[in-house]
Scaffold this active site. Structure first.
Site, PDB file in Angstrom:
ATOM      1  N   SER A   1       0.220  28.625 -25.058  1.00 57.05           N
ATOM      2  CA  SER A   1       0.361  30.029 -24.696  1.00 57.05           C
ATOM      3  C   SER A   1      -0.879  30.525 -23.963  1.00 57.05           C
ATOM      4  O   SER A   1      -1.993  30.159 -24.296  1.00 57.05           O
ATOM      5  CB  SER A   1       0.578  30.892 -25.938  1.00 57.05           C
ATOM      6  N   GLY A   2      -0.614  31.388 -22.962  1.00 64.13           N
ATOM      7  CA  GLY A   2      -1.725  31.986 -22.243  1.00 64.13           C
ATOM      8  C   GLY A   2      -1.491  32.016 -20.748  1.00 64.13           C
ATOM      9  O   GLY A   2      -2.343  32.428 -19.976  1.00 64.13           O
TER      10      GLY A   2
ATOM     11  N   LYS B   1      13.183  34.597 -20.069  1.00 62.59           N
ATOM     12  CA  LYS B   1      13.520  33.178 -19.907  1.00 62.59           C
ATOM     13  C   LYS B   1      14.258  32.638 -21.128  1.00 62.59           C
ATOM     14  O   LYS B   1      14.839  31.590 -21.099  1.00 62.59           O
ATOM     15  CB  LYS B   1      12.248  32.373 -19.665  1.00 62.59           C
TER      16      LYS B   1
ATOM     17  N   GLU C   1       5.690  38.384 -29.144  1.00 64.72           N
ATOM     18  CA  GLU C   1       5.237  38.872 -27.826  1.00 64.72           C
ATOM     19  C   GLU C   1       6.245  39.874 -27.271  1.00 64.72           C
ATOM     20  O   GLU C   1       5.877  40.952 -26.775  1.00 64.72           O
ATOM     21  CB  GLU C   1       5.103  37.667 -26.898  1.00 64.72           C
ATOM     22  N   TYR C   2       7.530  39.563 -27.403  1.00 64.71           N
ATOM     23  CA  TYR C   2       8.570  40.491 -26.920  1.00 64.71           C
ATOM     24  C   TYR C   2       8.462  41.829 -27.644  1.00 64.71           C
ATOM     25  O   TYR C   2       8.523  42.896 -27.039  1.00 64.71           O
ATOM     26  CB  TYR C   2       9.968  39.912 -27.187  1.00 64.71           C
TER      27      TYR C   2
ATOM     28  N   ARG D   1       7.042  14.089  -9.723  1.00 63.69           N
ATOM     29  CA  ARG D   1       8.154  13.396  -9.066  1.00 63.69           C
ATOM     30  C   ARG D   1       8.072  13.608  -7.557  1.00 63.69           C
ATOM     31  O   ARG D   1       8.183  12.673  -6.776  1.00 63.69           O
ATOM     32  CB  ARG D   1       9.496  13.920  -9.624  1.00 63.69           C
TER      33      ARG D   1
ATOM     34  N   VAL E   1       2.201  24.938 -11.680  1.00 59.92           N
ATOM     35  CA  VAL E   1       1.030  25.745 -12.049  1.00 59.92           C
ATOM     36  C   VAL E   1       0.461  25.341 -13.412  1.00 59.92           C
ATOM     37  O   VAL E   1      -0.714  25.022 -13.546  1.00 59.92           O
ATOM     38  CB  VAL E   1       1.410  27.249 -12.067  1.00 59.92           C
ATOM     39  N   MET E   2       1.309  25.312 -14.450  1.00 67.66           N
ATOM     40  CA  MET E   2       0.807  25.035 -15.803  1.00 67.66           C
ATOM     41  C   MET E   2       0.236  23.620 -15.894  1.00 67.66           C
ATOM     42  O   MET E   2      -0.852  23.402 -16.417  1.00 67.66           O
ATOM     43  CB  MET E   2       1.919  25.237 -16.843  1.00 67.66           C
TER      44      MET E   2
ATOM     45  N   ARG F   1      33.679  45.381 -50.717  1.00 63.56           N
ATOM     46  CA  ARG F   1      34.074  43.974 -50.589  1.00 63.56           C
ATOM     47  C   ARG F   1      34.964  43.563 -51.756  1.00 63.56           C
ATOM     48  O   ARG F   1      35.930  42.822 -51.608  1.00 63.56           O
ATOM     49  CB  ARG F   1      32.814  43.088 -50.525  1.00 63.56           C
TER      50      ARG F   1
ATOM     51  N   LYS G   1       5.551  28.329 -31.421  1.00 59.10           N
ATOM     52  CA  LYS G   1       5.432  28.932 -30.088  1.00 59.10           C
ATOM     53  C   LYS G   1       6.612  29.862 -29.815  1.00 59.10           C
ATOM     54  O   LYS G   1       6.458  30.944 -29.243  1.00 59.10           O
ATOM     55  CB  LYS G   1       5.382  27.838 -29.019  1.00 59.10           C
TER      56      LYS G   1
ATOM     57  N   HIS H   1       6.019  32.957 -31.660  1.00 56.14           N
ATOM     58  CA  HIS H   1       4.931  33.647 -30.932  1.00 56.14           C
ATOM     59  C   HIS H   1       5.536  34.458 -29.793  1.00 56.14           C
ATOM     60  O   HIS H   1       5.226  35.639 -29.602  1.00 56.14           O
ATOM     61  CB  HIS H   1       3.930  32.633 -30.354  1.00 56.14           C
ATOM     62  N   ASN H   2       6.461  33.848 -29.052  1.00 55.30           N
ATOM     63  CA  ASN H   2       7.093  34.556 -27.932  1.00 55.30           C
ATOM     64  C   ASN H   2       7.969  35.703 -28.416  1.00 55.30           C
ATOM     65  O   ASN H   2       8.032  36.761 -27.775  1.00 55.30           O
ATOM     66  CB  ASN H   2       7.899  33.580 -27.070  1.00 55.30           C
TER      67      ASN H   2
ATOM     68  N   ASN I   1       8.021  24.879 -22.799  1.00 55.53           N
ATOM     69  CA  ASN I   1       8.641  25.776 -23.784  1.00 55.53           C
ATOM     70  C   ASN I   1       9.974  25.207 -24.239  1.00 55.53           C
ATOM     71  O   ASN I   1      11.018  25.843 -24.112  1.00 55.53           O
ATOM     72  CB  ASN I   1       8.850  27.172 -23.164  1.00 55.53           C
TER      73      ASN I   1
END
Ligand code: 6PG
Length: 470
Positions: free
Chosen positions: A128-129, A259, A189-190, A34, A13-14, A443, A182, A185-186, A102
Site C-alpha cells: 500500500s502507498g 477497482k 480506506e474507502y 512481457r 508503475v508499481m 419469525r 490489504k 486496509h482498502n 491486489n
C-alpha cells in the site's frame, strides 16, 4: 553465475518503482516485462548499477540466485495464474514466488496450496502507498510460508516505509493472510475517504465555506489528532488551482470509480457475519454517484430541503470531532473483520502489528494508528476497538457532536451515509433494545423458527393468536 538477489516481473508503475526502490537499497534486481520495450524504457530512464533488464524469461530466471525470488507486479486475476504456469517449468524446489498485486485473497490461498505441493513457496503480499509508496517506502503485508519468510524479509523490510527504525512490514500470516489484510486496509480506506468527503459536503453546503477555506480547515485538522495522509492530500486538493481558472476540484465530475477491493471487503463481511456498515456505505455511495441520470431526476422531482444557514456554535470543531468519532467506528469495524477472519481462516493476526505497519507508507497512514497499536498492545483480546479506554472516552465525549452534525446534515438534505452508519453502529451496540425480540416473534409467528426466553433456558415456539390479522 546467477547474480541477482530478486527478480520483478511487470515493469508498469508499481513494479518499476519497487525495482528501483530495491536497487536503491543495494539489492541486485532483475527486471522483466512481457512487452520487452517497457523493460528497456524503464532501464534507460532509470540507469542503476543494481538493476538489470532481461528480455527472455529464461535469461531472467537464470540470472537469479537460488532459492530464486520472483515478484509478480501484474494485473490481478487470470494473468497471475498464467505467469505462474509459465514460470513453473523453470523453477526448482524451494524457489519463491511473491504476488505483490491486489489479488483476491481466496485466489492467493488457492495458488499457495497448488504451489506448496510442488515445494514452491508462495507469498501474497499486500503493498500500500501507491506509486510514491512503491518508490520510496510502502506499507508491506506479506502472507505465506512462515518458514520461508526469512528469505524475503530483509528485502521487504529494507524497502518498506519506516517509523523511526521500525519497518512498516511484518509477517502477517499463512497463505492469503497478507492479501486479506490489504483488502480490509482498502475497505477502511474507502470508509476514511467517504467520511472526509462527507465532512467536505457539510462544511461547504451547510457552512458555506469556499475551497480556500476548506483547504485551510483540512490543513489545520492535519496539524492535530486527525493528522493523516488522506487529510493532508485533501487540504492540497482544495488548494489546487485549475489553469482554466477556479480550482480543479470543482471541475471533476461527481462520480467515483472503484477497482473492487472495497467491494470485496463488504462482500466478505456478509459472508463472515460482521457489521462493517461504513465500508459498505462507502462502496454504495460510489455506486450511487455513478447514477448520473437518476440523480438528476431525483434532484428535479424530490424536494430535498435546501441548506439553512443557522450554524451551531463552534461548527467547524463540531464537524472535526464528529469526523474523529466516526473514524474510530470505521476502524473498529475493519478490525472486527480481522478478528473474525482469524477464526474463519485459522490465522493468528497480530492486530497491534497490523496497525503499526499502517502508521506510514500506506494510504490510511495516520497518527490515529498509534492509538490502535497501543490499544491492542494493552489488550490483544479486545472484542471491539470501541471498548479501548482512549477510544471509549472519545466516543462518550464527542458523540453529542456527531449527533448534532448528523441532524444538521439530515435536515439540510446532505448525504452522510458513513457518518450516520457510525452513529447507528454506536446505538445498535449501546441501546437496551435493538428490536431483535420483535424480529424473533415475527419469525416464529409466520415460520415457527422458535426463540429463546429471558426467563428460562431452551428454545420455544408460541402458538400466536390472530388478534387482528384475520
Ligand atoms: C493502496 C491503494 C491501492 C488501490 C487504489 C485504487 O493501498 O495503495 O489502496 O491499492 O488500488 O486506492 O483503489 P480503488 O479504485 O478501489 O479506489
Amino acid at each position: 553465475m546467477p547474480q541477482m538477489d530478486i527478480g520483478i516481473i511487470g515493469m508498469a508503475v508499481m513494479g518499476s518503482n519497487l525495482a528501483l526502490n530495491m536497487a536503491d537499497h543495494g539489492f541486485k534486481v532483475a527486471a522483466y516485462n512481457r512487452t520487452a520495450i517497457l523493460t528497456k524504457e524503464v532501464i534507460e530512464k532509470n540507469p542503476n548499477k543494481n538493476m538489470t533488464g532481461f528480455y527472455t524469461l529464461a535469461d531472467f530466471i537464470n540470472s537469479l540466485q537460488h532459492p530464486r525470488k520472483i515478484m509478480l507486479m501484474i494485473k490481478a486475476g487470470k494473468p497471475v495464474d498464467m505467469v505462474i504456469d509459465e514460470l513453473l517449468p523453470y523453477l526448482d524446489r524451494g524457489d519463491i514466488i511473491i504476488d505483490g498485486g491486489n489479488s483476491y485473497f481466496e485466489d492467493t490461498i488457492r495458488r499457495h496450496a497448488f504451489l506448496q505441493e510442488k515445494d514452491i513457496n508462495y507469498f501474497g503480499v499486500g503493498i500500500s502507498g501507491g506509486e510514491k509508496g512503491a518508490r520510496f517506502g510502502p506499507s508491506i503485508m506479506p502472507g505465506g510460508n512462515k518458514n520461508a519468510y526469512s528469505q524475503i524479509q530483509p528485502i521487504l523490510e529494507a524497502i518498506s516505509a519506516h517509523v523511526g527504525s521500525e519497518p512498516c512490514c511484518t509477517y502477517i500470516g499463512e497463505n492469503g493472510a497478507g492479501h486479506y489484510v490489504k483488502m480490509v486496509h482498502n475497505g477502511i480506506e474507502y470508509a476514511d475517504m467517504q467520511l472526509i468527503a462527507e465532512a467536505y459536503l457539510i462544511l461547504h453546503y451547510i457552512g458555506g465555506f469556499d475551497n480556500k477555506k476548506l483547504s485551510q480547515i483540512f490543513h489545520e485538522w492535519n496539524e492535530g489528532e486527525l493528522h493523516s495522509y488522506l487529510i493532508g492530500i485533501t487540504a492540497d486538493i482544495f488548494a489546487e488551482d485549475d489553469p482554466q481558472g477556479g480550482q480543479v476540484i470543482d471541475k471533476i465530475i461527481d462520480s467515483a470509480g472503484q477497482k473492487g477491493t472495497g467491494r470485496w471487503t463488504s462482500i466478505q463481511s456478509l459472508k463472515q457475519g460482521v457489521d462493517i456498515s461504513m465500508i459498505t456505505a462507502a462502496c454504495n455511495t460510489r455506486v450511487v454517484s455513478n447514477l448520473i441520470d437518476d440523480r438528476q431526476r431525483a434532484a428535479n422531482e424530490i424536494n430535498i430541503p435546501t441548506c439553512a444557514k443557522n450554524l451551531p456554535d463552534n461548527f467547524i470543531e463540531e464537524v472535526r470531532k464528529s469526523l474523529y468519532v466516526a473514524k474510530i467506528i470505521a476502524y473498529a469495524q475493519g478490525f472486527s473483520l480481522y478478528r473474525s477472519a482469524c477464526k474463519n481462516y485459522n490465522w493468528q493476526l497480530n492486530f497491534a502489528k497490523i496497525a503499526a505497519i499502517f502508521r506510514a507508507g500506506c494510504i490510511i497512514q495516520a497518527e490515529f494508528l498509534n492509538k490502535i497499536t497501543l490499544a491492542y498492545e494493552k489488550n490483544e483480546n479486545l472484542s471491539n476497538l470501541m471498548f479501548d479506554e482512549f477510544f471509549l472516552d472519545n466516543i462518550n465525549t464527542n458523540q453529542s457532536s456527531l449527533r448534532r452534525i448528523i441532524c444538521l446534515a439530515v435536515n439540510n438534505g446532505i448525504p452522510i451515509p458513513a457518518f450516520s452508519n457510525a452513529l447507528q453502529y454506536i446505538d445498535a451496540h449501546g441501546s437496551p433494545k435493538i428490536g431483535a425480540n420483535l424480529i424473533q416473534a415475527q419469525r416464529d409467528y409466520f415460520g415457527a423458527h422458535t426463540f429463546e426466553r429471558i426467563d428460562k433456558p431452551g428454545t420455544f415456539h408460541h402458538e400466536w393468536q390472530e388478534h387482528y390479522s384475520k
